[in-house]
Write an enzyme that holds these catalytic residues in place. Structure first.
Site, PDB file in Angstrom:
ATOM      1  CE1 TYR A 235      70.530  69.536   6.323  1.00  0.00           C
ATOM      2  CE2 TYR A 235      72.004  69.070   8.053  1.00  0.00           C
ATOM      3  CZ  TYR A 235      71.730  69.572   6.915  1.00  0.00           C
ATOM      4  OH  TYR A 235      72.775  70.242   6.355  1.00  0.00           O
TER       5      TYR A 235
ATOM      6  CB  VAL B 203      78.576  67.217   6.917  1.00  0.00           C
ATOM      7  CG1 VAL B 203      77.431  66.689   7.204  1.00  0.00           C
ATOM      8  CG2 VAL B 203      78.962  67.403   5.663  1.00  0.00           C
TER       9      VAL B 203
ATOM     10  CB  SER C 106      74.651  72.318   5.227  1.00  0.00           C
ATOM     11  OG  SER C 106      74.576  71.149   4.216  1.00  0.00           O
TER      12      SER C 106
ATOM     13  CE  LYS D  70      73.225  72.311   1.864  1.00  0.00           C
ATOM     14  NZ  LYS D  70      73.006  70.930   2.121  1.00  0.00           N
TER      15      LYS D  70
ATOM     16  CE1 TYR E 227      74.226  71.826  -1.766  1.00  0.00           C
ATOM     17  CE2 TYR E 227      76.192  69.881  -2.265  1.00  0.00           C
ATOM     18  CZ  TYR E 227      75.047  70.553  -1.435  1.00  0.00           C
ATOM     19  OH  TYR E 227      74.674  69.853  -0.240  1.00  0.00           O
TER      20      TYR E 227
HETATM   21  N1  GLN Z   1      78.351  69.314   0.904  1.00  0.00           N
HETATM   22  C1  GLN Z   1      77.628  68.435   1.930  1.00  0.00           C
HETATM   23  C2  GLN Z   1      76.761  67.317   1.094  1.00  0.00           C
HETATM   24  O1  GLN Z   1      76.390  67.901   0.117  1.00  0.00           O
HETATM   25  C3  GLN Z   1      76.820  69.248   2.618  1.00  0.00           C
HETATM   26  C4  GLN Z   1      76.208  68.507   3.624  1.00  0.00           C
HETATM   27  C5  GLN Z   1      75.666  68.979   5.161  1.00  0.00           C
HETATM   28  O2  GLN Z   1      76.557  69.921   5.554  1.00  0.00           O
HETATM   29  N2  GLN Z   1      74.875  68.634   5.544  1.00  0.00           N
HETATM   30  O3  GLN Z   1      76.702  66.422   1.272  1.00  0.00           O
END
Ligand code: GLN
Length: 300
Positions: free
Chosen positions: A236, A254, A60, A63, A185
């Site tokens: 988050y 993650v 993420s 993003k 994505y």
């Molecule tokens: N690719 C992961 C997902 O879509 C990214 C989530 C993350 O890093 N929080 O669940």
């Protein structure tokens, strides 16, 4: 750098403690006992410790960069499709998206990031390629790329992401075909980079939007806004706790990485794969907490 040593010491009890992102099988196979941290300062110097040159899945953290590319291309139009409030919910929540009629709470939860990627793909014809090119030029490493095995693994197991994308489409909030958005994505999340490379790639966020070749990606005002959304939404449903302990705009992933911005000073990137309950690296949080406590690299 003394503060980096203290950060590593403070993180040591948490290294390897927590869970891996088991829902993406390739990420569950990573050795959780690794720890690395790098600090890139606005003058281009880098300090690093531990496994700072080991590449990991940025997930993420990507993003922030896709959002920056979309804002760079067309200003703030994206806010017509995505809000900018903390979600207070897990990053992959479906319920909130449905309750709020397909308008994601912010661009850093998965639903919001899918909309941003959708837009970037419409604008460029190749969202992953645009992101990869930015990461290559800012890190100075032409071999930065997507780990296809991680992308394949996420696509094969990514039922929640598919569900979110279809829900967005059902509300008319995707422009590109759903399967294309999901695959772009997964590709952007599977970008593989080290702490050193990511810290360098993020430096424009600490430098009023100016890139390494002195051209501008974002205006100072846009950069301020991206950093503000990172502060309130980048980690988050633990963004409040993160702000309390670290007090910096930051984005976690993650894969266990966290990128944190110290405006006008530089960027810190920390990585340790084991995650706390809301999906951010436990040791990374402890390291950044210590770093802002024992250095003057803070905003508060
Ligand atoms: N690719 C992961 C997902 O879509 C990214 C989530 C993350 O890093 N929080 O669940």
């Amino acid at each position: 750098m003394e503060a980096l040593v203290r950060a590593q010491e403070a993180a040591a009890p948490d290294v390897g403690r927590g869970r891996l992102a088991e829902y993406i099988p390739s990420l569950a196979a990573v050795d959780p006992r690794q720890f690395g941290m790098a600090i890139a300062s606005c003058d281009g110097q880098v300090h690093a410790i531990g496994d700072a040159d080991v590449r990991f899945s940025v997930q993420s953290i990507s993003k922030v960069f896709t959002l920056a590319l979309v804002i760079a291309a067309e200003g703030e139009l994206i806010w017509e499709r995505v809000s900018r409030e903390p979600s207070g919910n897990p990053f992959n929540s479906l319920l909130q998206l449905d309750q709020e009629a397909g308008r994601p709470r912010n661009p850093f939860i998965n639903a919001g990031a899918l909309v941003v990627t959708d837009r970037l793909h419409s604008l460029t014809g190749d969202a992953c390629g645009a992101l990869r090119d930015l990461m290559r030029s800012e890190s100075g490493r032409t071999d930065v790329g997507i780990d296809r095995e991680v992308a394949r693994s996420e696509l094969a197991a990514g039922h929640r992401t598919s569900a979110l994308a279809h829900l967005l489409a059902s509300y008319g909030n995707l422009e590109c075909p759903v399967e294309q958005v999901i695959s772009q994505y997964a590709g952007q999340c599977a970008l593989s980079m080290s702490c050193r490379e990511l810290a360098l790639a993020g430096l424009f966020l600490a430098s009023d939007g100016v890139l390494s070749d002195s051209t501008r990606l974002l205006t100072a005002r846009q950069t301020k806004r991206v950093n503000a959304v990172m502060l309130t939404c980048g980690t988050y449903d633990s963004a409040g706790e993160f702000a309390y302990r670290v007090g910096l705009p930051a984005k976690s992933g993650v894969g266990g990485g966290i990128l944190a911005v110290i405006p006008d000073r530089g960027v810190a990137c920390v990585w340790s794969p084991a995650l706390g309950s809301s999906g951010s690296s436990a040791a990374g949080l402890a390291a950044l907490d210590a770093f802002t406590t024992y250095s003057d690299w803070t905003v508060f």
